[in-house]
Scaffold this motif. Structure first.
Motif, mmCIF file in Angstrom:
data_model
loop_
_atom_site.group_PDB
_atom_site.id
_atom_site.type_symbol
_atom_site.label_atom_id
_atom_site.label_comp_id
_atom_site.label_asym_id
_atom_site.label_seq_id
_atom_site.Cartn_x
_atom_site.Cartn_y
_atom_site.Cartn_z
ATOM 1 N N THR A 22 0.821 -1.215 0.000
ATOM 2 C CA THR A 22 0.000 0.000 0.000
ATOM 3 C C THR A 22 0.854 1.264 0.000
ATOM 4 O O THR A 22 2.006 1.272 0.449
ATOM 5 C CB THR A 22 -0.925 0.036 1.228
ATOM 6 O OG1 THR A 22 -0.124 0.029 2.428
ATOM 7 C CG2 THR A 22 -1.849 -1.166 1.245
ATOM 8 N N VAL A 23 0.249 2.332 -0.508
ATOM 9 C CA VAL A 23 0.802 3.678 -0.378
ATOM 10 C C VAL A 23 -0.346 4.582 0.046
ATOM 11 O O VAL A 23 -1.501 4.336 -0.292
ATOM 12 C CB VAL A 23 1.426 4.182 -1.701
ATOM 13 C CG1 VAL A 23 2.647 3.376 -2.071
ATOM 14 C CG2 VAL A 23 0.411 4.163 -2.843
ATOM 15 N N GLY A 24 -0.018 5.631 0.776
ATOM 16 C CA GLY A 24 -1.064 6.536 1.245
ATOM 17 C C GLY A 24 -1.611 6.099 2.593
ATOM 18 O O GLY A 24 -1.241 5.062 3.147
ATOM 19 N N GLU A 25 -2.519 6.903 3.118
ATOM 20 C CA GLU A 25 -3.099 6.644 4.430
ATOM 21 C C GLU A 25 -4.605 6.857 4.402
ATOM 22 O O GLU A 25 -5.133 7.606 3.576
ATOM 23 C CB GLU A 25 -2.481 7.575 5.494
ATOM 24 C CG GLU A 25 -0.993 7.353 5.716
ATOM 25 C CD GLU A 25 -0.433 8.283 6.792
ATOM 26 O OE1 GLU A 25 -1.227 9.104 7.306
ATOM 27 O OE2 GLU A 25 0.766 8.193 7.093
ATOM 28 N N TRP A 28 -7.437 7.286 1.378
ATOM 29 C CA TRP A 28 -6.655 7.391 0.160
ATOM 30 C C TRP A 28 -5.513 6.381 0.113
ATOM 31 O O TRP A 28 -4.484 6.628 -0.528
ATOM 32 C CB TRP A 28 -6.120 8.809 -0.003
ATOM 33 C CG TRP A 28 -7.214 9.809 -0.172
ATOM 34 C CD1 TRP A 28 -7.625 10.733 0.735
ATOM 35 C CD2 TRP A 28 -8.062 9.960 -1.322
ATOM 36 N NE1 TRP A 28 -8.679 11.458 0.236
ATOM 37 C CE2 TRP A 28 -8.975 11.009 -1.020
ATOM 38 C CE3 TRP A 28 -8.151 9.320 -2.555
ATOM 39 C CZ2 TRP A 28 -9.944 11.414 -1.920
ATOM 40 C CZ3 TRP A 28 -9.120 9.729 -3.460
ATOM 41 C CH2 TRP A 28 -9.995 10.763 -3.136
ATOM 42 N N THR A 29 -5.704 5.249 0.791
ATOM 43 C CA THR A 29 -4.730 4.166 0.700
ATOM 44 C C THR A 29 -4.907 3.433 -0.619
ATOM 45 O O THR A 29 -6.015 3.000 -0.955
ATOM 46 C CB THR A 29 -4.903 3.173 1.861
ATOM 47 O OG1 THR A 29 -4.710 3.868 3.101
ATOM 48 C CG2 THR A 29 -3.893 2.040 1.758
ATOM 49 N N TRP A 30 -3.829 3.289 -1.365
ATOM 50 C CA TRP A 30 -3.866 2.616 -2.659
ATOM 51 C C TRP A 30 -3.172 1.260 -2.551
ATOM 52 O O TRP A 30 -2.049 1.177 -2.040
ATOM 53 C CB TRP A 30 -3.162 3.459 -3.732
ATOM 54 C CG TRP A 30 -3.823 4.776 -3.985
ATOM 55 C CD1 TRP A 30 -3.683 5.916 -3.251
ATOM 56 C CD2 TRP A 30 -4.737 5.093 -5.045
ATOM 57 N NE1 TRP A 30 -4.445 6.925 -3.780
ATOM 58 C CE2 TRP A 30 -5.102 6.457 -4.884
ATOM 59 C CE3 TRP A 30 -5.265 4.373 -6.116
ATOM 60 C CZ2 TRP A 30 -5.980 7.089 -5.745
ATOM 61 C CZ3 TRP A 30 -6.146 5.023 -6.980
ATOM 62 C CH2 TRP A 30 -6.491 6.357 -6.793
ATOM 63 N N HIS A 31 -3.835 0.215 -3.020
ATOM 64 C CA HIS A 31 -3.240 -1.121 -3.062
ATOM 65 C C HIS A 31 -2.505 -1.256 -4.399
ATOM 66 O O HIS A 31 -3.086 -1.644 -5.406
ATOM 67 C CB HIS A 31 -4.316 -2.193 -2.906
ATOM 68 C CG HIS A 31 -4.922 -2.226 -1.552
ATOM 69 N ND1 HIS A 31 -5.900 -3.134 -1.176
ATOM 70 C CD2 HIS A 31 -4.703 -1.464 -0.442
ATOM 71 C CE1 HIS A 31 -6.242 -2.930 0.079
ATOM 72 N NE2 HIS A 31 -5.531 -1.917 0.543
ATOM 73 N N ASN A 144 -11.480 -4.187 -2.846
ATOM 74 C CA ASN A 144 -11.504 -2.954 -3.635
ATOM 75 C C ASN A 144 -11.741 -3.258 -5.111
ATOM 76 O O ASN A 144 -12.452 -2.519 -5.804
ATOM 77 C CB ASN A 144 -10.185 -2.199 -3.472
ATOM 78 C CG ASN A 144 -9.993 -1.648 -2.080
ATOM 79 O OD1 ASN A 144 -10.584 -0.641 -1.712
ATOM 80 N ND2 ASN A 144 -9.173 -2.314 -1.285
#
Length: 266
Positions: A22-25, A28-31, A144
Motif C-alpha cells: 500500500t501507499v497513502g493513508e 486514500w490508501t492505494w493497493h 476494492n
C-alpha cells in the motif's frame, strides 16, 4: 515447507500473504499490487485479442484464433439469450468482464510464494527490508477490485434505467412496484432501494468470498511439509480451475441480467 514459511510463524506467514502493498493513508490508501496486476492483465487481454484480430484470416485459423473465437461466440450467445434490449455495449462489456476476471482469478494458481518472494528479492536488491515488502497477486481477493467492478455495473444499471425509461419512468418503477397503489409508495421505495443496492453488493462479495477462500486454502497448504503440499495442492488446483472459471461466468451473467432488467420498459 517453503523458505518464507520457515522464517515466519504460522500466523505471521498467513498475515504476510494476505496483506497488500500500500501507499497513502486512510481513505486514500492505494493497493499498488492490486492496481499493477489488474492493469497488466488488462493489457495482456487487450493485446492478445488485438494481435489475433489483426492476424485473423478466412483460411484455416490457428489454435489460438479458434480458442478466442470460441470464447467470443460463447459470450455472444449468452448475451443474445439473456439481454432483451438494444445496445452495442453489452456484448463487448460481457466479454471484457469474463476474460478480465478470469485472468485475475487465474493468478490464484501461481504458487503462493513465487511472485511474493520474487518481489522481495527485487526490493532487497534496492536496499529494502524484504520482511516489510508485501505482494498480494490475486486482484479479485481484494475487496476494492470486486467492489470497483460491481459499482461500474451499478452505474450502468442506473444509466440504462434512466436513459430508456426516463427519470419519471425510473421513479415510477421505484415507487409503484411491486404494489401499484399510492398508499404503498413508502414501502415500495424502501423495498426497491434495498433490492437495487443489494445487487452490486452481492455481486462484489460473491466474487471476493470465493477467491479469498481459495487463496487462503492454498496458503494453508503451503504451510504443510513438501509431500503434503503436492498431495493436496494438485487436486485443489484442478478443482479451483472450475471455481475461477465459474466465478467469472457468474459475474458476467449477472451483469447481463441486471442490465437487461434495467433496459426493460414495462
Amino acid at each position: 515447507m517453503s523458505g518464507n514459511a520457515s522464517e515466519l510463524t504460522t500466523s505471521g506467514y498467513i498475515h504476510h500473504h494476505l496483506t497488500n502493498a500500500t501507499v497513502g493513508e486512510g481513505f486514500w490508501t492505494w493497493h499498488i499490487d492490486t492496481i499493477i496486476v489488474s492493469v497488466v492483465l488488462g493489457l495482456i487481454f487487450l493485446g492478445l485479442f488485438r494481435m489475433v484480430a489483426k492476424k485473423a484470416d478466412t483460411g484455416v485459423p490457428g489454435k489460438l484464433q479458434c480458442f478466442l473465437e470460441m470464447i467470443i461466440e460463447f459470450v455472444d450467445t449468452s448475451v443474445k439469450e439473456t439481454f432483451h434490449g438494444r445496445s452495442k455495449l453489452i456484448a463487448p462489456l460481457a466479454l471484457t468482464i469474463f476474460v478480465w476476471i478470469f485472468l485475475m482469478n487465474l493468478m490464484d494458481l501461481i504458487p503462493v510464494d513465487f511472485l511474493p518472494v520474487l518481489v522481495q528479492k527485487v526490493a532487497e536488491a534496492f536496499g529494502a527490508d524484504p520482511h516489510h515488502v508485501y505482494s498480494k497477486v490475486v486482484p479479485t481477493t481484494d475487496m476494492n477490485t470486486t467492489f470497483a467492478l460491481s459499482l461500474g455495473v451499478f452505474v450502468l444499471m442506473l444509466y440504462y434505467s434512466i436513459a430508456i425509461k426516463g427519470v419519471g419512468g425510473f421513479i415510477k418503477e421505484m415507487t409503484m412496484q411491486p404494489f401499484n397503489h399510492w398508499a404503498m409508495i413508502p414501502f415500495n421505495l424502501i423495498l426497491e432501494t434495498v433490492t437495487l443496492i443489494a445487487k452490486p453488493i452481492s455481486l462484489a462479495l460473491r466474487l471476493f468470498g470465493n477467491l479469498y477462500a481459495g487463496e487462503l486454502i492454498f496458503i494453508l497448504i503451503a504451510l504443510l511439509p513438501w509431500y503434503g503440499q503436492w498431495f493436496l495442492s494438485v487436486p485443489w488446483a484442478i478443482f479451483h480451475i472450475l471455481i475461477i472459471t465459474l466465478q467469472a461466468f457468474i459475474f458476467m451473467m449477472l451483469t447481463i441480467v441486471y442490465l437487461s432488467l434495467a433496459s426493460e420498459d414495462h
